[in-house]
Design a protein around this motif. Sequence first.
Motif, PDB file in Angstrom:
ATOM      1  N   ASP A  76       0.743  -1.362   0.027  1.00 12.84           N
ATOM      2  CA  ASP A  76       0.142  -0.176  -0.038  1.00 12.84           C
ATOM      3  C   ASP A  76       0.989   1.256  -0.141  1.00 12.84           C
ATOM      4  OD1 ASP A  76      -2.522  -1.378   0.145  1.00 12.84           O
ATOM      5  OD2 ASP A  76      -2.335  -1.443   2.319  1.00 12.84           O
ATOM      6  N   VAL A  77       0.592   2.134  -0.677  1.00 17.60           N
ATOM      7  CA  VAL A  77       1.357   3.264  -1.041  1.00 17.60           C
ATOM      8  C   VAL A  77       0.254   4.678  -1.123  1.00 17.60           C
ATOM      9  CG1 VAL A  77       2.918   4.706  -2.527  1.00 17.60           C
ATOM     10  CG2 VAL A  77       2.969   2.229  -2.420  1.00 17.60           C
ATOM     11  N   THR A  78       0.591   5.572  -0.296  1.00 21.34           N
ATOM     12  CA  THR A  78      -0.232   6.733  -0.314  1.00 21.34           C
ATOM     13  C   THR A  78       0.530   7.991  -0.800  1.00 21.34           C
ATOM     14  OG1 THR A  78      -1.271   6.057   1.986  1.00 21.34           O
ATOM     15  CG2 THR A  78      -1.311   8.486   1.229  1.00 21.34           C
ATOM     16  N   PHE A  79      -0.005   8.337  -1.950  1.00 22.61           N
ATOM     17  CA  PHE A  79       0.615   9.455  -2.889  1.00 22.61           C
ATOM     18  C   PHE A  79       0.112  10.905  -2.189  1.00 22.61           C
ATOM     19  CE2 PHE A  79       0.567   5.526  -5.282  1.00 22.61           C
ATOM     20  CZ  PHE A  79       1.874   5.666  -5.818  1.00 22.61           C
ATOM     21  N   ASP A  80       0.892  11.672  -1.519  1.00 24.62           N
ATOM     22  CA  ASP A  80       0.113  12.693  -0.835  1.00 24.62           C
ATOM     23  C   ASP A  80       0.927  13.874  -1.208  1.00 24.62           C
ATOM     24  OD1 ASP A  80       2.388  12.152   0.702  1.00 24.62           O
ATOM     25  OD2 ASP A  80       1.255  12.060   2.532  1.00 24.62           O
ATOM     26  N   VAL A  81       1.882  13.915  -2.249  1.00 27.48           N
ATOM     27  CA  VAL A  81       2.794  14.893  -2.634  1.00 27.48           C
ATOM     28  C   VAL A  81       2.373  14.984  -4.391  1.00 27.48           C
ATOM     29  CG1 VAL A  81       5.178  15.881  -2.832  1.00 27.48           C
ATOM     30  CG2 VAL A  81       4.299  14.630  -0.820  1.00 27.48           C
ATOM     31  N   GLU A  82       2.161  16.235  -4.888  1.00 31.61           N
ATOM     32  CA  GLU A  82       1.896  16.264  -6.161  1.00 31.61           C
ATOM     33  C   GLU A  82       3.212  16.020  -6.981  1.00 31.61           C
ATOM     34  OE1 GLU A  82      -1.561  19.443  -7.409  1.00 31.61           O
ATOM     35  OE2 GLU A  82       0.396  20.353  -6.987  1.00 31.61           O
ATOM     36  N   GLY A  83       3.000  15.589  -8.214  1.00 28.29           N
ATOM     37  CA  GLY A  83       4.177  15.057  -8.964  1.00 28.29           C
ATOM     38  C   GLY A  83       3.948  13.910  -9.785  1.00 28.29           C
ATOM     39  N   VAL A  84       4.988  13.259 -10.532  1.00 26.72           N
ATOM     40  CA  VAL A  84       4.892  12.113 -10.832  1.00 26.72           C
ATOM     41  C   VAL A  84       5.861  11.196 -10.202  1.00 26.72           C
ATOM     42  CG1 VAL A  84       4.547  12.978 -13.429  1.00 26.72           C
ATOM     43  CG2 VAL A  84       6.755  12.578 -12.614  1.00 26.72           C
ATOM     44  N   TYR A  85       5.393   9.811 -10.154  1.00 22.22           N
ATOM     45  CA  TYR A  85       6.079   8.944  -9.409  1.00 22.22           C
ATOM     46  C   TYR A  85       6.446   7.683 -10.466  1.00 22.22           C
ATOM     47  CZ  TYR A  85       4.265  11.027  -5.228  1.00 22.22           C
ATOM     48  OH  TYR A  85       4.165  11.943  -4.140  1.00 22.22           O
ATOM     49  N   GLY A  86       7.622   7.296 -10.412  1.00 21.11           N
ATOM     50  CA  GLY A  86       7.953   5.997 -11.167  1.00 21.11           C
ATOM     51  C   GLY A  86       8.029   4.845 -10.308  1.00 21.11           C
ATOM     52  N   VAL A  87       7.473   3.809 -11.075  1.00 19.94           N
ATOM     53  CA  VAL A  87       7.392   2.627 -10.419  1.00 19.94           C
ATOM     54  C   VAL A  87       8.055   1.350 -11.300  1.00 19.94           C
ATOM     55  CG1 VAL A  87       5.530   0.812  -9.749  1.00 19.94           C
ATOM     56  CG2 VAL A  87       5.023   3.377  -9.765  1.00 19.94           C
ATOM     57  N   ARG A  88       8.371   0.542 -10.656  1.00 19.69           N
ATOM     58  CA  ARG A  88       9.116  -0.502 -11.503  1.00 19.69           C
ATOM     59  C   ARG A  88       8.923  -1.903 -10.456  1.00 19.69           C
ATOM     60  NH1 ARG A  88      14.975  -1.044  -8.767  1.00 19.69           N
ATOM     61  NH2 ARG A  88      14.649   0.249  -6.937  1.00 19.69           N
ATOM     62  N   CYS A  89       9.072  -2.915 -11.256  1.00 22.34           N
ATOM     63  CA  CYS A  89       8.999  -4.105 -10.678  1.00 22.34           C
ATOM     64  C   CYS A  89      10.431  -4.611 -10.853  1.00 22.34           C
ATOM     65  CB  CYS A  89       8.532  -5.063 -11.638  1.00 22.34           C
ATOM     66  SG  CYS A  89       8.539  -6.894 -11.031  1.00 22.34           S
ATOM     67  N   ALA A 125      14.695  -3.866 -15.965  1.00 25.25           N
ATOM     68  CA  ALA A 125      15.121  -3.628 -17.341  1.00 25.25           C
ATOM     69  C   ALA A 125      14.335  -4.492 -18.586  1.00 25.25           C
ATOM     70  CB  ALA A 125      16.619  -4.523 -17.386  1.00 25.25           C
ATOM     71  N   MET A 126      13.512  -5.352 -18.392  1.00 21.50           N
ATOM     72  CA  MET A 126      12.543  -5.790 -19.226  1.00 21.50           C
ATOM     73  C   MET A 126      11.633  -4.853 -19.704  1.00 21.50           C
ATOM     74  SD  MET A 126      12.805  -9.678 -17.937  1.00 21.50           S
ATOM     75  CE  MET A 126      11.320 -10.358 -18.719  1.00 21.50           C
ATOM     76  N   GLY A 127      11.314  -3.728 -19.115  1.00 18.07           N
ATOM     77  CA  GLY A 127      10.385  -2.787 -19.285  1.00 18.07           C
ATOM     78  C   GLY A 127       9.220  -2.542 -18.270  1.00 18.07           C
ATOM     79  N   MET A 128       9.283  -3.500 -17.167  1.00 18.97           N
ATOM     80  CA  MET A 128       7.974  -3.477 -16.505  1.00 18.97           C
ATOM     81  C   MET A 128       8.222  -2.318 -15.335  1.00 18.97           C
ATOM     82  SD  MET A 128       6.691  -6.703 -14.295  1.00 18.97           S
ATOM     83  CE  MET A 128       6.423  -7.521 -15.670  1.00 18.97           C
ATOM     84  N   ARG A 188      12.533  13.126 -16.226  1.00 17.99           N
ATOM     85  CA  ARG A 188      12.769  12.700 -17.578  1.00 17.99           C
ATOM     86  C   ARG A 188      14.142  12.557 -17.557  1.00 17.99           C
ATOM     87  NH1 ARG A 188       8.884  13.513 -21.352  1.00 17.99           N
ATOM     88  NH2 ARG A 188       7.463  14.978 -21.073  1.00 17.99           N
ATOM     89  N   GLN A 189      15.202  12.925 -16.419  1.00 14.89           N
ATOM     90  CA  GLN A 189      16.614  12.824 -16.584  1.00 14.89           C
ATOM     91  C   GLN A 189      16.928  11.443 -15.959  1.00 14.89           C
ATOM     92  OE1 GLN A 189      18.543  15.103 -18.349  1.00 14.89           O
ATOM     93  NE2 GLN A 189      16.314  16.031 -18.699  1.00 14.89           N
ATOM     94  N   VAL A 190      16.214  10.708 -15.572  1.00 14.71           N
ATOM     95  CA  VAL A 190      16.605   9.285 -14.620  1.00 14.71           C
ATOM     96  C   VAL A 190      16.765   8.467 -15.947  1.00 14.71           C
ATOM     97  CG1 VAL A 190      15.784   7.506 -13.295  1.00 14.71           C
ATOM     98  CG2 VAL A 190      15.367   9.934 -12.635  1.00 14.71           C
ATOM     99  N   LYS A 191      18.015   7.769 -15.620  1.00 17.94           N
ATOM    100  CA  LYS A 191      18.542   7.024 -16.788  1.00 17.94           C
ATOM    101  C   LYS A 191      17.869   5.611 -16.173  1.00 17.94           C
ATOM    102  CE  LYS A 191      22.909   8.963 -17.608  1.00 17.94           C
ATOM    103  NZ  LYS A 191      23.623   9.086 -18.611  1.00 17.94           N
ATOM    104  N   GLN A 192      17.164   5.110 -17.224  1.00 21.16           N
ATOM    105  CA  GLN A 192      16.335   3.613 -17.055  1.00 21.16           C
ATOM    106  C   GLN A 192      17.316   2.703 -17.943  1.00 21.16           C
ATOM    107  OE1 GLN A 192      13.427   3.865 -15.581  1.00 21.16           O
ATOM    108  NE2 GLN A 192      13.404   6.028 -15.496  1.00 21.16           N
ATOM    109  N   PRO A 193      17.346   1.333 -17.428  1.00 26.46           N
ATOM    110  CA  PRO A 193      17.868   0.378 -17.989  1.00 26.46           C
ATOM    111  C   PRO A 193      17.045  -0.343 -18.998  1.00 26.46           C
ATOM    112  CG  PRO A 193      16.853  -0.451 -16.087  1.00 26.46           C
ATOM    113  CD  PRO A 193      16.633   0.948 -16.147  1.00 26.46           C
ATOM    114  N   GLY A 194      17.861  -0.974 -19.751  1.00 31.17           N
ATOM    115  CA  GLY A 194      17.299  -1.694 -21.152  1.00 31.17           C
ATOM    116  C   GLY A 194      15.818  -1.371 -21.584  1.00 31.17           C
ATOM    117  N   LYS A 195      14.959  -2.038 -21.551  1.00 30.23           N
ATOM    118  CA  LYS A 195      13.908  -1.807 -22.409  1.00 30.23           C
ATOM    119  C   LYS A 195      13.044  -0.608 -21.454  1.00 30.23           C
ATOM    120  CE  LYS A 195      13.160  -6.104 -24.915  1.00 30.23           C
ATOM    121  NZ  LYS A 195      12.307  -7.220 -25.173  1.00 30.23           N
ATOM    122  N   ALA A 196      13.355  -0.631 -20.232  1.00 28.59           N
ATOM    123  CA  ALA A 196      12.396   0.419 -19.433  1.00 28.59           C
ATOM    124  C   ALA A 196      12.704   1.691 -20.038  1.00 28.59           C
ATOM    125  CB  ALA A 196      12.945   0.437 -18.012  1.00 28.59           C
ATOM    126  N   LYS A 197      14.030   1.962 -20.734  1.00 32.25           N
ATOM    127  CA  LYS A 197      14.248   3.351 -21.287  1.00 32.25           C
ATOM    128  C   LYS A 197      13.051   3.628 -22.298  1.00 32.25           C
ATOM    129  CE  LYS A 197      17.662   5.685 -23.687  1.00 32.25           C
ATOM    130  NZ  LYS A 197      19.098   6.035 -24.086  1.00 32.25           N
TER     131      LYS A 197
END
Length: 91
Positions: free
Chosen positions: A33-46, A51-54, A71-80
């Motif tokens: 369970d996650v509570t999002f109480d601050v405005e903005g975007v949140y990146g989520v990963r498995c 790296a497989m893009g999940m 946008r500046q965060v480097k993503q691995p593999g297919k996640a990019k």
Amino acid sequence: FRAVDKGHNAASIDGMIPEGGATWKGGLSKDVDVTFDVEGVYGVRCVPHYAMGMVALVMVGDPSVNLDAARQVKQPGKAKQRMAELLDRLD
């Protein structure tokens, strides 16, 4: 986030959380369970399949709060490519 399939989890992506927002990391095959109480975007990963893009993106209120930083965060593999597509939807 609900664990529907075994071997997956949901975790925040470093650098893709607005200032003051909480990070999280759920256990494998466990609900989290996650509570999002601050405005903005949140990146989520498995974690095992990152790296497989999940990945996912959660928008809370005004995405411009941390959109440029996300946008500046480097993503691995297919996640990019997958994360770029998700971020582009916010334009």
